[in-house]
Design an enzyme around this catalytic site. Structure first.
Site, PDB file in Angstrom:
ATOM      1  N   ARG A 169       3.686  -0.469  -5.076  1.00 34.94           N
ATOM      2  CA  ARG A 169       3.535  -1.066  -3.748  1.00 34.94           C
ATOM      3  C   ARG A 169       2.171  -1.695  -3.537  1.00 34.94           C
ATOM      4  O   ARG A 169       1.925  -2.342  -2.517  1.00 34.94           O
ATOM      5  CB  ARG A 169       3.768  -0.002  -2.679  1.00 34.94           C
ATOM      6  CG  ARG A 169       5.145   0.600  -2.722  1.00 34.94           C
ATOM      7  CD  ARG A 169       5.294   1.593  -1.631  1.00 34.94           C
ATOM      8  NE  ARG A 169       5.366   0.928  -0.345  1.00 34.94           N
ATOM      9  CZ  ARG A 169       6.469   0.818   0.358  1.00 34.94           C
ATOM     10  NH1 ARG A 169       7.579   1.329  -0.101  1.00 34.94           N
ATOM     11  NH2 ARG A 169       6.466   0.201   1.505  1.00 34.94           N
ATOM     12  N   LYS A 215      10.645 -15.854 -11.149  1.00 33.61           N
ATOM     13  CA  LYS A 215      10.423 -14.731 -12.079  1.00 33.61           C
ATOM     14  C   LYS A 215       9.321 -15.090 -13.073  1.00 33.61           C
ATOM     15  O   LYS A 215       8.441 -14.289 -13.338  1.00 33.61           O
ATOM     16  CB  LYS A 215      11.695 -14.393 -12.879  1.00 33.61           C
ATOM     17  CG  LYS A 215      12.809 -13.687 -12.149  1.00 33.61           C
ATOM     18  CD  LYS A 215      12.591 -12.224 -11.872  1.00 33.61           C
ATOM     19  CE  LYS A 215      11.879 -12.015 -10.576  1.00 33.61           C
ATOM     20  NZ  LYS A 215      12.604 -12.012  -9.360  1.00 33.61           N
ATOM     21  N   GLU A 243      15.232 -18.973  -8.696  1.00 33.43           N
ATOM     22  CA  GLU A 243      14.941 -17.567  -8.969  1.00 33.43           C
ATOM     23  C   GLU A 243      14.328 -17.419 -10.375  1.00 33.43           C
ATOM     24  O   GLU A 243      13.395 -16.632 -10.572  1.00 33.43           O
ATOM     25  CB  GLU A 243      16.224 -16.734  -8.813  1.00 33.43           C
ATOM     26  CG  GLU A 243      16.119 -15.274  -9.188  1.00 33.43           C
ATOM     27  CD  GLU A 243      15.078 -14.476  -8.408  1.00 33.43           C
ATOM     28  OE1 GLU A 243      14.523 -14.977  -7.411  1.00 33.43           O
ATOM     29  OE2 GLU A 243      14.785 -13.339  -8.820  1.00 33.43           O
ATOM     30  N   LYS A 286       5.367  -4.856  -4.178  1.00 32.43           N
ATOM     31  CA  LYS A 286       6.822  -4.770  -4.132  1.00 32.43           C
ATOM     32  C   LYS A 286       7.369  -4.995  -2.729  1.00 32.43           C
ATOM     33  O   LYS A 286       8.366  -5.671  -2.541  1.00 32.43           O
ATOM     34  CB  LYS A 286       7.227  -3.380  -4.629  1.00 32.43           C
ATOM     35  CG  LYS A 286       8.718  -3.153  -4.691  1.00 32.43           C
ATOM     36  CD  LYS A 286       9.307  -3.886  -5.849  1.00 32.43           C
ATOM     37  CE  LYS A 286      10.800  -3.810  -5.900  1.00 32.43           C
ATOM     38  NZ  LYS A 286      11.336  -4.944  -6.677  1.00 32.43           N
ATOM     39  N   CYS A 337       0.853  -1.187   0.000  1.00 33.82           N
ATOM     40  CA  CYS A 337       0.000   0.000   0.000  1.00 33.82           C
ATOM     41  C   CYS A 337       0.892   1.242   0.000  1.00 33.82           C
ATOM     42  O   CYS A 337       2.040   1.182   0.429  1.00 33.82           O
ATOM     43  CB  CYS A 337      -0.934   0.109   1.189  1.00 33.82           C
ATOM     44  SG  CYS A 337      -2.010  -1.303   1.436  1.00 33.82           S
ATOM     45  N   GLU A 359       5.886 -15.182 -11.383  1.00 34.04           N
ATOM     46  CA  GLU A 359       5.450 -13.851 -10.932  1.00 34.04           C
ATOM     47  C   GLU A 359       4.837 -13.034 -12.066  1.00 34.04           C
ATOM     48  O   GLU A 359       3.815 -12.389 -11.869  1.00 34.04           O
ATOM     49  CB  GLU A 359       6.651 -13.047 -10.398  1.00 34.04           C
ATOM     50  CG  GLU A 359       7.023 -13.325  -8.971  1.00 34.04           C
ATOM     51  CD  GLU A 359       8.239 -12.501  -8.531  1.00 34.04           C
ATOM     52  OE1 GLU A 359       8.196 -11.974  -7.422  1.00 34.04           O
ATOM     53  OE2 GLU A 359       9.228 -12.392  -9.293  1.00 34.04           O
ATOM     54  N   ASN A 374      -1.599   2.041   6.139  1.00 36.21           N
ATOM     55  CA  ASN A 374      -0.800   0.891   5.691  1.00 36.21           C
ATOM     56  C   ASN A 374      -0.613  -0.006   6.900  1.00 36.21           C
ATOM     57  O   ASN A 374      -0.322   0.494   7.990  1.00 36.21           O
ATOM     58  CB  ASN A 374       0.608   1.316   5.254  1.00 36.21           C
ATOM     59  CG  ASN A 374       0.605   1.950   3.892  1.00 36.21           C
ATOM     60  OD1 ASN A 374      -0.436   2.027   3.238  1.00 36.21           O
ATOM     61  ND2 ASN A 374       1.763   2.421   3.475  1.00 36.21           N
ATOM     62  N   GLY A 375      -0.698  -1.327   6.706  1.00 33.15           N
ATOM     63  CA  GLY A 375      -0.456  -2.228   7.825  1.00 33.15           C
ATOM     64  C   GLY A 375      -1.694  -3.034   8.154  1.00 33.15           C
ATOM     65  O   GLY A 375      -2.652  -3.087   7.377  1.00 33.15           O
ATOM     66  N   HIS A 401      13.479 -38.544  -9.166  1.00 35.13           N
ATOM     67  CA  HIS A 401      12.755 -38.897  -7.944  1.00 35.13           C
ATOM     68  C   HIS A 401      11.342 -38.314  -7.943  1.00 35.13           C
ATOM     69  O   HIS A 401      10.747 -38.113  -6.888  1.00 35.13           O
ATOM     70  CB  HIS A 401      13.526 -38.420  -6.714  1.00 35.13           C
ATOM     71  CG  HIS A 401      14.864 -39.069  -6.587  1.00 35.13           C
ATOM     72  ND1 HIS A 401      15.030 -40.421  -6.387  1.00 35.13           N
ATOM     73  CD2 HIS A 401      16.120 -38.563  -6.692  1.00 35.13           C
ATOM     74  CE1 HIS A 401      16.308 -40.716  -6.349  1.00 35.13           C
ATOM     75  NE2 HIS A 401      17.003 -39.590  -6.537  1.00 35.13           N
ATOM     76  N   TRP A 404      -3.199  -2.506  -1.415  1.00 31.09           N
ATOM     77  CA  TRP A 404      -2.965  -3.927  -1.658  1.00 31.09           C
ATOM     78  C   TRP A 404      -3.796  -4.619  -0.588  1.00 31.09           C
ATOM     79  O   TRP A 404      -3.477  -4.562   0.603  1.00 31.09           O
ATOM     80  CB  TRP A 404      -1.488  -4.248  -1.499  1.00 31.09           C
ATOM     81  CG  TRP A 404      -1.123  -5.656  -1.875  1.00 31.09           C
ATOM     82  CD1 TRP A 404      -0.804  -6.123  -3.127  1.00 31.09           C
ATOM     83  CD2 TRP A 404      -1.024  -6.784  -0.999  1.00 31.09           C
ATOM     84  NE1 TRP A 404      -0.531  -7.462  -3.074  1.00 31.09           N
ATOM     85  CE2 TRP A 404      -0.657  -7.898  -1.790  1.00 31.09           C
ATOM     86  CE3 TRP A 404      -1.236  -6.974   0.364  1.00 31.09           C
ATOM     87  CZ2 TRP A 404      -0.477  -9.168  -1.251  1.00 31.09           C
ATOM     88  CZ3 TRP A 404      -1.058  -8.243   0.898  1.00 31.09           C
ATOM     89  CH2 TRP A 404      -0.672  -9.326   0.088  1.00 31.09           C
TER      90      TRP A 404
HETATM   91  C1  G6P Z   1       8.057  -9.281  -2.274  1.00 38.99           C
HETATM   92  C2  G6P Z   1       8.607  -8.823  -3.602  1.00 38.99           C
HETATM   93  C3  G6P Z   1       9.803  -9.684  -3.977  1.00 38.99           C
HETATM   94  C4  G6P Z   1      10.843  -9.646  -2.873  1.00 38.99           C
HETATM   95  C5  G6P Z   1      10.252 -10.038  -1.520  1.00 38.99           C
HETATM   96  C6  G6P Z   1      11.215  -9.747  -0.383  1.00 38.99           C
HETATM   97  O1  G6P Z   1       7.525 -10.558  -2.397  1.00 38.99           O
HETATM   98  O2  G6P Z   1       7.620  -8.906  -4.601  1.00 38.99           O
HETATM   99  O3  G6P Z   1      10.370  -9.181  -5.169  1.00 38.99           O
HETATM  100  O4  G6P Z   1      11.886 -10.519  -3.191  1.00 38.99           O
HETATM  101  O5  G6P Z   1       9.075  -9.269  -1.265  1.00 38.99           O
HETATM  102  O6  G6P Z   1      11.415  -8.366  -0.317  1.00 38.99           O
HETATM  103  P1  G6P Z   1      12.704  -7.664   0.269  1.00 38.99           P
HETATM  104  O7  G6P Z   1      12.415  -6.195   0.114  1.00 38.99           O
HETATM  105  O8  G6P Z   1      12.777  -8.079   1.712  1.00 38.99           O
HETATM  106  O9  G6P Z   1      13.864  -8.126  -0.510  1.00 38.99           O
END
Ligand code: G6P
Length: 610
Positions: free
Chosen positions: A27, A487, A483, A605, A2, A490, A99-100, A506, A75
């Site tokens: 965000r 990606k 990773e 984010k 948010c 996501e 926020n929160g 396995h 969000w």
């Molecule tokens: C969210 C973001 C990811 C990030 C993760 C951890 O899920 O979408 O891209 O890796 O948070 O965030 P940080 O700011 O702690 O790296």
């Protein structure tokens, strides 16, 4: 998670609020809203489901204006994304953006209903605004009412508050959710991230945990957690200019992928000496402390967790230090057996991820030697609360899918590995010298890796009708595969799973057919022959391979195998280089599928709630 923006000025502030929201949209972006006190002294509100552009369109039609206002991009946590649940929330003449998460919202809701308050949304936030309205019955001042309100809240909040009875002030409260005041001339601002205010100021005051602020046009008063009036430092902030727009790129993600040579260079600068890493880069007490370290515990979330997984291979192999890596949401609720002389390392782009912060706070009383944060935001809670810090210098990252933050984290973790190996004498001087030289060449190598872009773009179409993908790697390339899979899911919404290639037989081999692409990262190293056998197992079952490998790996393009040629690099740094094509692959597949690359559905984010 948010975004909040607020402003008090002598001019109409609605364009400032909208511009701020656009900058914060990464965000959270399921709904947005703003509230203003208009020239007649009345609260006006505009809310829309969807992105800030929807709100902007609505604003063009209804043109609310005012000199005091707050805005929010959401969000969803409590209550589906809909206009009724969008912030700001009202109670009489009071408006709040939050926020929160308020954990005791159900109990408060019951009490407030008994007092006659009617709830119009499903959010936890609405209890705050009604409670504040109720407190104003017995408090003559808005700041007193806010202080009384937050005493009854359990959970986390960053709050922006306005009340049309007090048109000369904007109130803010911080507990677990960052807030920053932007200072102007005869006007002041508030936001959950200074990026939102870059267009109006470069002078900021960062609120600390428990702070309450009263922001007027020409003054700011801040009370700390104990209720004392305090002065907080006024900081000039120059970073962020590069994040303002996408430049020549179609998406922030593509821009950020291409920034990697530059930001890796920046993260290395001043940290490499003659043939060795400068241990002081970790802080003046680092050398003494590192000499005592016998174990490492890494904790992080998401992409940052994958960086930690790669670092484990480096720390054990190069620095000879046992290392454990765990996701923060598990670590924080588990009974952990702390190994003697352990360094507690957190990795985070934002430095505000709720689970990572909570893990750090728990770790304080668990007997660790010290805490070290690898973080991209200098003024974050994680940095403030850690004993040592190594900043990644990736600059603001706007694309929700993390790219340049990840590669700079890997660089920082390699520096940590070398520093520990050097101080403890567990890494040979020649080996360190070689790795330092290779690190100096890394930005140029990353530039070469970006040249595979065109080849990868051509592969994207092949993925467009696929629903599932396997990513394979061995050794430190296994977390690289993790990773890559993250990606792809996501941003293209294709289900992707990563496996250490040796595990294929396995279980996952049962899934392999011509509809399931198998993506493999295969730099030439001592495991490549074993990996090639695994790839044969896939081919023998009709599986289609996409392989990223250098010429020395001995893998050829051919039926059922699409090879993307990578530059050769020393094995220790291969995880950094091989991340690049996987980022590009997910990017191009998402573009081909037409999904929202920079703001994928359901994600945000910075996850500042649990
Ligand atoms: C969210 C973001 C990811 C990030 C993760 C951890 O899920 O979408 O891209 O890796 O948070 O965030 P940080 O700011 O702690 O790296």
């Amino acid at each position: 998670m948010c975004g909040i923006v607020g402003a008090i000025a002598e001019r109409n502030i609605s364009p400032i609020l909208l511009e701020g929201l656009k900058r914060l949209e990464y965000r959270g972006y399921d709904s947005a809203g703003l509230a203003l006190v208009d020239s007649a002294g009345q609260l006006q509100r505009l809310r829309r489901v969807g992105k800030v552009a929807e709100l902007e369109q609505a604003q063009r039609e209804t043109v609310p204006t005012g000199r005091l206002g707050i805005a929010h991009t959401r969000w969803a946590t409590h209550g589906v994304p809909c206009e009724r649940n969008a912030h700001p929330h009202f109670s009489g003449d009071v408006a709040v953006a939050h926020n929160g998460i308020i954990e005791n919202h159900e109990a408060l809701r019951r009490q407030l209903k008994e007092l006659g308050y009617e709830f119009l949304s499903d959010t936890d936030t609405e209890v705050i605004v009604h409670l504040l309205h109720h407190k104003l019955e017995s408090c003559s001042d808005l700041s007193d009412a806010l202080k009384a309100t937050v005493k009854e809240l359990h959970g986390s909040y960053g709050l922006a508050v306005i009340c049309s009875r007090f048109p000369d002030r904007l109130l803010a409260a911080r507990c677990g959710s960052p807030l920053v005041i932007g200072l102007g001339l005869g006007e002041n601002f508030l936001a959950s991230d200074q990026l939102a205010l870059r267009q109006v100021t470069d002078r900021f005051v960062y609120l600390e945990e428990g702070d309450i602020a009263e922001i007027k046009r020409d003054s700011v008063r801040i009370w700390d957690i104990s209720g004392q009036l305090v002065q907080r430092e006024n900081v000039q902030y120059h970073e962020g200019a590069e994040a303002a727009d996408k430049g020549e790129y179609r998406h922030f993600m593509l821009k950020e992928i291409h920034e990697q040579p530059k930001v890796v260079q920046r993260t290395l600068e001043g940290r490499l000496g003659d043939g060795q890493v400068m241990v002081e880069a970790f802080g003046p007490q680092a050398a003494e402390l590192f000499a005592k370290v016998k174990n490492i515990q890494i904790v992080a979330c998401g992409t940052s967790f994958h960086a930690g997984m790669i670092a484990r291979y480096w720390l054990e192999e190069l620095a000879g230090i046992p290392c454990q890596v765990e996701v923060a949401s598990e670590f924080r609720y588990r009974k952990v057996m702390v190994q003697p002389d352990s360094l507690f390392v957190t990795i985070s782009q934002s430095g505000e991820t709720a689970d990572t912060l909570a893990a750090l706070r728990n770790a304080r009383n668990m007997g660790y030697l010290a805490s070290l944060a690898i973080c991209n935001v200098a003024i974050s809670s994680l940095v403030r609360e850690s004993d040592l810090t190594l900043l990644t210098l990736a600059g603001p990252e706007i694309g929700v899918a993390s790219t340049k933050a990840f590669t700079t984290q890997l660089v920082a973790l390699m520096l940590l590995t070398l520093a520990l190996g050097q101080v403890r004498g567990s890494l040979a001087v020649d080996k360190e010298r070689q790795l330092v030289e290779e690190l100096r060449r890394l930005p140029a190598r990353l530039g070469e890796a970006l040249a595979v872009n065109a080849a990868i773009e051509q592969l994207a179409e092949y993925f467009a009708d696929k629903n599932n993908t396997l990513f394979l790697g061995r050794g430190a390339q296994y977390p690289v595969a993790m990773e890559g899979a993250l990606k792809l899911k996501e941003i293209s919404y294709i289900h992707a799973e990563a496996y250490p290639a040796g595990e294929l037989k396995h279980g996952p081999l049962a899934l392999v057919d011509s509809d399931m692409p198998v993506v493999t990262v295969a730099p030439s190293n001592e495991l490549v022959e074993k990996l090639k056998s695994n790839l044969q197992e896939v081919r023998a079952r009709g599986g289609e391979l996409i392989v990223f490998a250098d010429g020395r790996a001995g893998i050829e393009n051919g039926e059922g195998t699409r090879l993307v040629n990578m530059p050769h690099i020393i094995d220790a740094l291969a995880p950094i280089l091989y991340t690049i094509p996987l980022q590009l692959l997910s990017y191009h597949v998402a573009v081909f599928k037409g999904t929202d690359v920079d703001q994928p559905r359901n994600l945000a984010k910075s996850v500042t709630v649990e």
